[in-house]
Design an enzyme around this catalytic site. Structure first.
Site, PDB file in Angstrom:
ATOM      1  N   TYR A 184      -4.513  -7.905  12.493  1.00 44.62           N
ATOM      2  CA  TYR A 184      -5.006  -9.024  11.683  1.00 44.62           C
ATOM      3  C   TYR A 184      -4.784 -10.380  12.350  1.00 44.62           C
ATOM      4  O   TYR A 184      -5.739 -11.158  12.519  1.00 44.62           O
ATOM      5  CB  TYR A 184      -4.335  -9.003  10.309  1.00 44.62           C
ATOM      6  CG  TYR A 184      -4.775 -10.137   9.413  1.00 44.62           C
ATOM      7  CD1 TYR A 184      -5.983 -10.067   8.719  1.00 44.62           C
ATOM      8  CD2 TYR A 184      -4.005 -11.291   9.290  1.00 44.62           C
ATOM      9  CE1 TYR A 184      -6.395 -11.115   7.922  1.00 44.62           C
ATOM     10  CE2 TYR A 184      -4.417 -12.341   8.485  1.00 44.62           C
ATOM     11  CZ  TYR A 184      -5.610 -12.248   7.797  1.00 44.62           C
ATOM     12  OH  TYR A 184      -6.019 -13.284   7.008  1.00 44.62           O
TER      13      TYR A 184
ATOM     14  N   HIS B   9      -5.825   7.518   8.344  1.00 48.59           N
ATOM     15  CA  HIS B   9      -5.530   8.449   7.253  1.00 48.59           C
ATOM     16  C   HIS B   9      -6.478   9.646   7.279  1.00 48.59           C
ATOM     17  O   HIS B   9      -6.061  10.790   7.061  1.00 48.59           O
ATOM     18  CB  HIS B   9      -5.633   7.731   5.909  1.00 48.59           C
ATOM     19  CG  HIS B   9      -4.453   6.872   5.578  1.00 48.59           C
ATOM     20  ND1 HIS B   9      -4.290   5.617   6.101  1.00 48.59           N
ATOM     21  CD2 HIS B   9      -3.376   7.094   4.789  1.00 48.59           C
ATOM     22  CE1 HIS B   9      -3.172   5.088   5.640  1.00 48.59           C
ATOM     23  NE2 HIS B   9      -2.593   5.965   4.833  1.00 48.59           N
TER      24      HIS B   9
ATOM     25  N   HIS C 146       2.215  -1.985   7.171  1.00 45.63           N
ATOM     26  CA  HIS C 146       1.533  -3.253   6.923  1.00 45.63           C
ATOM     27  C   HIS C 146       1.945  -4.318   7.937  1.00 45.63           C
ATOM     28  O   HIS C 146       1.102  -5.081   8.425  1.00 45.63           O
ATOM     29  CB  HIS C 146       1.839  -3.740   5.509  1.00 45.63           C
ATOM     30  CG  HIS C 146       1.395  -5.152   5.250  1.00 45.63           C
ATOM     31  ND1 HIS C 146       2.262  -6.221   5.332  1.00 45.63           N
ATOM     32  CD2 HIS C 146       0.184  -5.668   4.970  1.00 45.63           C
ATOM     33  CE1 HIS C 146       1.599  -7.339   5.090  1.00 45.63           C
ATOM     34  NE2 HIS C 146       0.342  -7.040   4.872  1.00 45.63           N
TER      35      HIS C 146
ATOM     36  N   HIS D  33      18.914   1.658 -16.787  1.00 48.13           N
ATOM     37  CA  HIS D  33      17.581   2.075 -17.244  1.00 48.13           C
ATOM     38  C   HIS D  33      16.820   2.782 -16.124  1.00 48.13           C
ATOM     39  O   HIS D  33      16.219   3.849 -16.326  1.00 48.13           O
ATOM     40  CB  HIS D  33      16.788   0.849 -17.732  1.00 48.13           C
ATOM     41  CG  HIS D  33      17.501   0.061 -18.786  1.00 48.13           C
ATOM     42  ND1 HIS D  33      17.621   0.495 -20.085  1.00 48.13           N
ATOM     43  CD2 HIS D  33      18.147  -1.135 -18.727  1.00 48.13           C
ATOM     44  CE1 HIS D  33      18.302  -0.403 -20.795  1.00 48.13           C
ATOM     45  NE2 HIS D  33      18.628  -1.403 -19.988  1.00 48.13           N
TER      46      HIS D  33
ATOM     47  N   SER E  54      -6.972   1.534   9.227  1.00 47.39           N
ATOM     48  CA  SER E  54      -6.045   2.297   8.404  1.00 47.39           C
ATOM     49  C   SER E  54      -6.730   3.491   7.749  1.00 47.39           C
ATOM     50  O   SER E  54      -6.166   4.592   7.703  1.00 47.39           O
ATOM     51  CB  SER E  54      -5.426   1.390   7.340  1.00 47.39           C
ATOM     52  OG  SER E  54      -4.487   2.087   6.556  1.00 47.39           O
TER      53      SER E  54
ATOM     54  N   ARG F  40      -0.028  -4.679   0.461  1.00 51.96           N
ATOM     55  CA  ARG F  40       1.031  -5.290   1.263  1.00 51.96           C
ATOM     56  C   ARG F  40       2.394  -4.680   0.946  1.00 51.96           C
ATOM     57  O   ARG F  40       3.234  -4.532   1.835  1.00 51.96           O
ATOM     58  CB  ARG F  40       1.091  -6.794   0.997  1.00 51.96           C
ATOM     59  CG  ARG F  40      -0.127  -7.574   1.463  1.00 51.96           C
ATOM     60  CD  ARG F  40       0.147  -9.068   1.407  1.00 51.96           C
ATOM     61  NE  ARG F  40      -1.080  -9.840   1.606  1.00 51.96           N
ATOM     62  CZ  ARG F  40      -1.732 -10.460   0.642  1.00 51.96           C
ATOM     63  NH1 ARG F  40      -1.278 -10.397  -0.605  1.00 51.96           N
ATOM     64  NH2 ARG F  40      -2.838 -11.137   0.886  1.00 51.96           N
TER      65      ARG F  40
ATOM     66  N   ASN G  91       3.653  -0.147   1.683  1.00 48.12           N
ATOM     67  CA  ASN G  91       4.257   0.345   2.922  1.00 48.12           C
ATOM     68  C   ASN G  91       4.395  -0.840   3.881  1.00 48.12           C
ATOM     69  O   ASN G  91       3.504  -1.116   4.671  1.00 48.12           O
ATOM     70  CB  ASN G  91       3.405   1.449   3.533  1.00 48.12           C
ATOM     71  CG  ASN G  91       4.037   2.103   4.747  1.00 48.12           C
ATOM     72  OD1 ASN G  91       4.980   1.571   5.331  1.00 48.12           O
ATOM     73  ND2 ASN G  91       3.514   3.248   5.154  1.00 48.12           N
TER      74      ASN G  91
END
Length: 469
Positions: free
Chosen positions: A339, A363, A331, A46, A359, A324, A327
């Site tokens: 973090y 970008h 991450h 599929h 982040s 999460r 990427n």
């Protein structure tokens, strides 16, 4: 099979308890596994059929354009001009990349020198703070050297879009790699409990498809060159596909934007909705190109065993899981180097916000340097609306997974339609509108040129009027 990139200081390969702890952490993070789409395409007829559908869509669109242009204009226009223009002045882009690579390679001997300084001053505890500050200053200096030249050079003279994206993405990749190496090797230089990696392993890490440094990674037994060629062919095909979408669906609507002093609002609305489907197709193709085809090709060439670069983000109903899973390469770096260090000091909410902020800024820097202007559309969508959706879908996404998965995909369609409209509008407005003394890198020109108007004698007509009559 695993390759050990560490100089052995112990007989029979024995390491102390610290190394054992790091190996346990490594095994939890890395293992030999395939990318989800590789497993799905190989195991499910599929999913393989859906893959074939995307290929057929490309073929049909290509045939439509080729036949129409040949009959109508007597020439063939299939996006090659966009590829040539998008990767223009590639020599200059290559020079900037080589510069960054040289800085990154020069960091290793600096690391060796710093380890020698750490060894010499180890018995003088009073010097420890000064040595730590020296190491931090050295890492900051290398980071600035990596970023400063490309940023200044791209700001001084704009490089074409494709070349700029490649240069800026590589710049950020090198920046994150240096942070990872520094975090892992800095304590070793000071306490001497573990050896530094060999230069061979350092170079391997710089080109491996991960941003987390480990002394060793799970490795495959051989390179399957057929797989490498297949994935690189996919990358080339998707670049062509995206350029074809740009030329076939985007440029007809926006290439003349700004040539006339006014534009009707209806034209903008129609153009923005016309960009929704090409935008989503480009979004999916970009994901597949970078996070699947490109990274799998490099993994195969480097015999890198762990290919879980993403997870099944397309099935999630919560934005926190989407961020999460989308990427895992980036991450994991954000988790380990921003973090986790911040969460115990500032609390989880502020640490999470900092991750999104960093982040989003990264970008936006890539887009601003690539397009040649600052237009924070993605910053608003990703860094503002995306952050808001995280708590809003945290509980409701669990209770109503199907409904919120639909909502998430609706946001992807709308968001990509907006991106593929506003950025081209600004891009062509800056090229087509007459120069003004108010022109600025930070102020969107498309807001004032051209003027958006309604049709003459436009009035609102109640759609329910026919029922009332």
């Amino acid at each position: 099979m695993k390759e050990n990139g560490v100089r052995s200081r112990h007989k029979n390969g024995k390491q102390n308890g610290v190394q054992k702890h790091e190996d346990e952490r490594k095994d939890e993070e890395f293992s030999i596994r395939q990318s989800p789409l590789t497993e799905l395409i190989d195991s499910s007829l599929h999913i393989r059929a859906i893959y074939h559908i995307f290929v057929v869509i490309l073929i049909i669109l290509l045939c439509d354009t080729v036949i129409y242009d040949l009959v109508e204009r007597g020439k063939i226009n299939i996006g090659l001009s966009v590829i040539a223009a998008g990767f223009g002045d590639i020599r200059r882009g290559l020079k900037l990349w080589v510069y960054d690579l040289c800085v990154v390679m020069a960091f290793y001997p600096l690391l060796v020198v710093y380890a020698a300084i750490g060894k010499y001053t180890r018995k003088y505890t009073v010097l420890r703070p000064a040595v730590v500050l020296l190491g931090i200053a050295g890492v900051v200096a290398v980071e600035v050297a990596i970023a400063a030249v490309p940023v200044v050079e791209l700001a001084r003279k704009h490089l074409e879009l494709g070349s700029s994206v490649a240069v800026t993405c590589e710049m950020f990749r090198f920046l994150m790699k240096i942070v990872a190496v520094s975090s892992a090797c800095g304590p070793r230089c000071l306490n001497g409990h573990l050896p530094l990696p060999t230069f061979k392993h350092y170079v391997y890490f710089m080109f491996s498809p991960t941003l987390l440094y480990r002394d060793q990674y799970p490795r495959t037994n051989k390179i399957r060159w057929g797989v490498v060629v297949f994935h690189l062919s996919e990358v080339a095909a998707i670049i062509f596909y995206n350029c074809f979408l740009w030329e076939r669906f985007i440029m007809p609507y926006w290439s003349d934007y700004g040539k006339e002093p006014t534009v009707e609002a209806g034209y903008l609305v129609r153009g923005m909705f016309a960009c929704v489907l090409p935008g989503v197709i480009s979004f999916l193709c970009g994901f597949y190109c970078v996070l699947h085809a490109w990274l799998n090709a490099w993994s195969e060439m480097l015999k890198f065993g762990d290919r879980l670069f993403y997870e099944d983000w397309w099935t999630t109903s919560r934005f926190s899981l989407y961020y999460r899973r989308w990427n895992r390469v980036v991450h994991s770096w954000l988790r380990d180097h921003i973090y986790l260090p911040l969460a115990p000091l500032t609390g989880r909410p502020l640490a999470t916000f900092t991750v999104f902020f960093v982040s989003s800024i990264a970008h936006e820097v890539i887009l601003a340097l690539s397009f040649g202007f600052f237009y924070p559309v993605l910053l608003v969508e990703f860094g503002v609306l995306g952050v808001i959706m995280v708590p809003l879908t945290a509980t409701s996404g669990r209770r109503f997974p199907s409904a919120f998965n639909l909502i998430m995909w609706l946001s992807f369609f709308i968001g990509n339609g907006i991106l593929w409209s506003l950025y081209p509008m600004e891009y062509f407005a800056r090229r087509n509108c007459p120069p003004s003394e108010n022109d600025s890198f930070f102020i969107p020109k498309s807001w004032t040129c051209p003027e958006v108007i309604l049709k003459p004698n436009w009035t609102f007509q109640n759609p329910l009027r026919i029922l009332l009559d």
